[in-house]
Design a protein around this motif. Sequence first.
Motif, PDB file in Angstrom:
ATOM      1  N   UNK A   1       0.853  -1.183   0.000  1.00 22.16           N
ATOM      2  CA  UNK A   1       0.000   0.000   0.000  1.00 22.16           C
ATOM      3  C   UNK A   1       0.892   1.237   0.000  1.00 22.16           C
ATOM      4  N   UNK A   2       0.438   2.245  -0.711  1.00 24.72           N
ATOM      5  CA  UNK A   2       1.197   3.501  -0.757  1.00 24.72           C
ATOM      6  C   UNK A   2       0.241   4.628  -1.117  1.00 24.72           C
ATOM      7  N   UNK A   3       0.298   5.733  -0.363  1.00 24.72           N
ATOM      8  CA  UNK A   3      -0.589   6.857  -0.662  1.00 24.72           C
ATOM      9  C   UNK A   3      -2.044   6.438  -0.531  1.00 24.72           C
ATOM     10  N   UNK A   4      -2.805   6.550  -1.642  1.00 22.46           N
ATOM     11  CA  UNK A   4      -4.208   6.095  -1.597  1.00 22.46           C
ATOM     12  C   UNK A   4      -4.383   4.808  -2.385  1.00 22.46           C
ATOM     13  N   UNK A   5      -3.280   4.085  -2.604  1.00 13.97           N
ATOM     14  CA  UNK A   5      -3.381   2.886  -3.445  1.00 13.97           C
ATOM     15  C   UNK A   5      -3.011   1.609  -2.714  1.00 13.97           C
TER      16      UNK A   5
ATOM     17  N   UNK B   1      -2.506   8.983   4.336  1.00 10.39           N
ATOM     18  CA  UNK B   1      -2.197   8.097   3.212  1.00 10.39           C
ATOM     19  C   UNK B   1      -1.457   6.901   3.784  1.00 10.39           C
ATOM     20  N   UNK B   2      -1.433   5.825   3.023  1.00 10.28           N
ATOM     21  CA  UNK B   2      -0.668   4.658   3.467  1.00 10.28           C
ATOM     22  C   UNK B   2       0.818   4.999   3.461  1.00 10.28           C
ATOM     23  N   UNK B   3       1.518   4.472   4.407  1.00  9.65           N
ATOM     24  CA  UNK B   3       2.985   4.625   4.519  1.00  9.65           C
ATOM     25  C   UNK B   3       3.381   6.098   4.489  1.00  9.65           C
ATOM     26  N   UNK B   4       2.667   6.897   5.235  1.00 16.24           N
ATOM     27  CA  UNK B   4       3.030   8.320   5.314  1.00 16.24           C
ATOM     28  C   UNK B   4       4.397   8.423   6.006  1.00 16.24           C
ATOM     29  N   UNK B   5       5.348   9.003   5.320  1.00 22.53           N
ATOM     30  CA  UNK B   5       6.734   9.003   5.818  1.00 22.53           C
ATOM     31  C   UNK B   5       6.860   9.784   7.123  1.00 22.53           C
ATOM     32  N   UNK B   6       6.055  10.841   7.244  1.00 24.18           N
ATOM     33  CA  UNK B   6       6.160  11.674   8.447  1.00 24.18           C
ATOM     34  C   UNK B   6       5.769  10.881   9.685  1.00 24.18           C
ATOM     35  N   UNK B   7       4.709  10.091   9.558  1.00 19.29           N
ATOM     36  CA  UNK B   7       4.238   9.302  10.698  1.00 19.29           C
ATOM     37  C   UNK B   7       5.166   8.111  10.921  1.00 19.29           C
TER      38      UNK B   7
ATOM     39  N   UNK C   1      -4.088  13.695  -5.118  1.00 19.62           N
ATOM     40  CA  UNK C   1      -3.319  13.492  -6.355  1.00 19.62           C
ATOM     41  C   UNK C   1      -4.019  12.570  -7.349  1.00 19.62           C
ATOM     42  N   UNK C   2      -5.202  12.111  -7.029  1.00 22.19           N
ATOM     43  CA  UNK C   2      -5.798  11.122  -7.929  1.00 22.19           C
ATOM     44  C   UNK C   2      -6.340  11.773  -9.201  1.00 22.19           C
ATOM     45  N   UNK C   3      -6.485  10.955 -10.215  1.00 25.05           N
ATOM     46  CA  UNK C   3      -6.915  11.428 -11.534  1.00 25.05           C
ATOM     47  C   UNK C   3      -8.454  11.392 -11.585  1.00 25.05           C
ATOM     48  N   UNK C   4      -9.065  12.563 -11.548  1.00 26.85           N
ATOM     49  CA  UNK C   4     -10.532  12.604 -11.507  1.00 26.85           C
ATOM     50  C   UNK C   4     -11.149  12.199 -12.846  1.00 26.85           C
ATOM     51  N   UNK C   5     -10.397  12.387 -13.918  1.00 28.70           N
ATOM     52  CA  UNK C   5     -10.858  11.932 -15.235  1.00 28.70           C
ATOM     53  C   UNK C   5     -10.985  10.410 -15.245  1.00 28.70           C
ATOM     54  N   UNK C   6      -9.999   9.764 -14.647  1.00 32.47           N
ATOM     55  CA  UNK C   6     -10.037   8.295 -14.530  1.00 32.47           C
ATOM     56  C   UNK C   6     -11.247   7.878 -13.690  1.00 32.47           C
TER      57      UNK C   6
END
Length: 436
Positions: free
Chosen positions: A39-43, A65-71, A417-422
């Motif tokens: 998992x990474x970000x929203x994926x 998000x998944x694997x948020x580096x700050x946390x 960051x997701x693609x709203x067109x998609x």
Amino acid sequence: MNRPEQTRLLKEAHRHMPQGVAENYRYWGEDRTLFIQGAQGCELTDCDGKTYVDFRLGYGPIILGYRDRRVDQAVIDQITTGGTLSGFSTPLDIKVVQQIKALCPNIEKMRFANSGTEAVMGAVRTARGFTRRKRIAIVEGSFHGLHDEVMWKSDLENWDPRGKAAPDIIPFGAGVPDTTRDLVTLIRLNDFDILEHLFQEQGEDLAAVLLEPIIGNAGSISATQDWLQRLRDLCTHYGTMLIIDEVKTGFRVAAGGAQQLYGISADLTTYAKAMGNGYPVAAFGGRADVMDCVGAFKGGVVHGGTYTANLVALSAASATLDILTNTDALKTIDATGEKITAVLGRVFTAAGIQHCFAGPPAMIGIHFSEEVPTNYRDWRSTDSELYAKFAWKLIDHGLMLEPDSREPWFLCEAHANMDLGWLEDVATRAMREACG
Ligand SMILES: Cc1ncc(COP(=O)(O)O)c(C=O)c1O
């Protein structure tokens, strides 16, 4: 569906776990049960390499998000310098409560827990200890965790919405003793008569009313401002504790949770999920005079647990709360949620599907009906079958969500960051296939 590795894993898992899963709600059938490898970000990526944009977010904890580096870095720093737990107090205990108090004015004192279930158990026991009363009331359609007393629900699946009879109240499953229902009354959201009746009949015996004002387990169906205010007033009048379960809404729908949106404070509140961006941490707290009945003194309310306030959990909570306090993460989520509802609204309208959205943008309920349901029974009149078909098609096209309209779409910061067109494309195709 081409999923050889997951088919193999499920077959193997059946030899080791009931239904081949680690908890009931992960079993989606022999052809659908997922095994995730990353998992990474929203994926999410499943074990056959298929990637999904995820709106399920593990039932809601992922807020950044998944694997948020700050946390993650804060957790690594903590455990490599201070360890994971000692069974003693640490300065981080105080810091995290201070961070929560800065966001949630309803909290004066607090204790930690490991899960939403534990937090709710702690809050209910504290309410009973403080009031010296036994009865509690909960709201139809809510979920408050896996302890027996709150595992009673209205059986909408076998209920005729056109008939006059109320739905049966049944346990969530086997193993919940009948006696655990004796002290619990189920009420209906937004029904003033039932509320008045509850307090007239039971007010003097009622330790607490426990509710999610935005029902995270019934498609974000929400209490009206007036109804919640009346509940607050009645609780105050009768000395009943208002417990707001913010396990899903806390640090998500607003920094100060649902209570910030309504401007109404509970006596006790529970938090979990978004508090730790996926690390297992929870808490309950509220009025100082109420919380002060917790303690190891004669007549005190018992609260404890080996893993309570462990440093993995607290360092994750501290880092997450810091980000939610000092960045625009929640504003970003709200803005993204608005865009997503606009896209989906266009898709539904183009397909001629009656629809409405419930709840705030960070936790979107989608109902195929003319009007937003006002309570759980109304939800039965929505086209939840079409929703389920649509949801399964979305999953096939790489958008992950719970295939049940009672579970809202959860957003995290990384969805920006997701693609709203998609999204528009897959939602259009999924709806066409669902209707076809
Ligand atoms: C409102 C609410 N309360 C309590 C719980 C139980 O939390 P947990 O699963 O962390 O035990 C949940 C879980 O989804 C929830 O949504």
